[in-house]
Write a protein that holds these residues in place. Sequence first.
Motif: not given
Length: 463
Positions: A2-9, A51-54, A75-84, A217-221
């Motif tokens: 499972s993938k868990v994404a950490i997001i926030g300001r 779990f896999t943490l992002i 970050t939006e890509v990470a949210v779409a890819d995460a389970d939690v 576009d996995r990495l920011l350029t």
Amino acid sequence: MSKVAIIGRPNVGKSTLFNRLVGKKLALVDDQPGVTRDRREGEATLFDADFTLIDTAGLDDAAEETLAGRMRQQTEVAVADADVILFVIDSRIGVTPMDSHFAGLVRRADKPIIVVANKAEGRAGEAGALEAHGLGLGTPVAISAEHNEGMIDLYDALAAVLPQSAPELPEEEVAPLVLGDDEDGTELDPTKPLRIAVVGRPNAGKSTLLNAWLGEDRLLTGPEPGITRDSIGIEFKWRDRDLKIFDTAGLRKRSRIEDKVEKLAAADAIRAVQFAEVVIVLLDATIPFEKQDLTIAALAEREGRAIVIGVNKWDLIEARGSKLSEMRESAERLLPQIKGVPVVPVSGRTGFGLDKLLEASFKVAETWNRRLSTSRINRWLSAALDANPPPAVSGRRIKIRYMTQPKARPPTFVLFGNQLNGLPRSYQRYLVNQMRDVLDLPGIPIRLVMRQGDNPYDKNKNR
């Protein structure tokens, strides 16, 4: 898994929480907001939950064409890819209008969301943790990632929403070839991913190159130099071979690094070189072999890594045939310590030469892992000594008896004989260059160690 994404300001402690859960200081952490830019993945464990943490960049309400806007897209890509989703706020500040704005965006993802009220140690964070109820995303979990508080509550919240995965069956291991003294072989283990670090000056196109390999576009350029800060490791397959490639921050001259975060990023890039097997030194084809390029290549050689020189932005060069010959001659002249190093032209923008760069990486990895039999080494040594005997030093003859290779990664050879402490550096270079040519060891660091027998006439021996 499972993938868990950490997001926030920005600056709410996302990277601190990431480091806490993966058990290593992988992500750069600083009081300055906006340190994290690319999303980083790691294998996390919280009690018996794996779990896999992002880790993601801080959410910022900026225009899409700006750097902050491109960070938000990652970050939006990470949210779409995460389970939690772990939505992190700062308890000491409380819920801000930006928190409320992005909570509405996260809610539309239609995935399990856990509100994490970080920095809740002591009474200063109590009010902010209670205020997080108002986000409408469920009961917040009060923690302190820095002080390791509240992890049991976070575990309970995660265990309730993480999907159950079937246990993985262990794969059958294939051991690398075991060598004897009478046969050549290798220490390369084909079951493990080849670790490659891509290093170079800022704006050489390292992240663009990795995106071209991945096909996304996995990495920011962008046109801004120094976008990458963390060393991001990405695993993927190429021709049925497993790879783990690290994108690193651009390395400038130490005297020009003033910002604290850039110092941390440079240290992270050097650490990636130390743990890599192959280092791709990426040059800008329009301004190749700058002094800093040579310094970076010398760093990789000192660390004993296998090296490939990638010449990026090749699509901007017109007289390509003569330019490539010129650059290979420059590499031989400017980097004699890795004579024969592959020089591969590529273009991360058009995709030109990408396969050849990885082919060269696997080839130098095989050379770097090579073990030569003692009999073959000494047949070569005998011929090399006959062709060019070692010189006499202060009227005393230097006698070289034999040579062995105790280890690879990089190939290390031990020379046995008498008076070896007087063996000139020029003669050592002769032996190393002969090994490269005759024993087929081009373009990699070679270590030569001297071992001489005890002198029975040395009166100071037993003092």
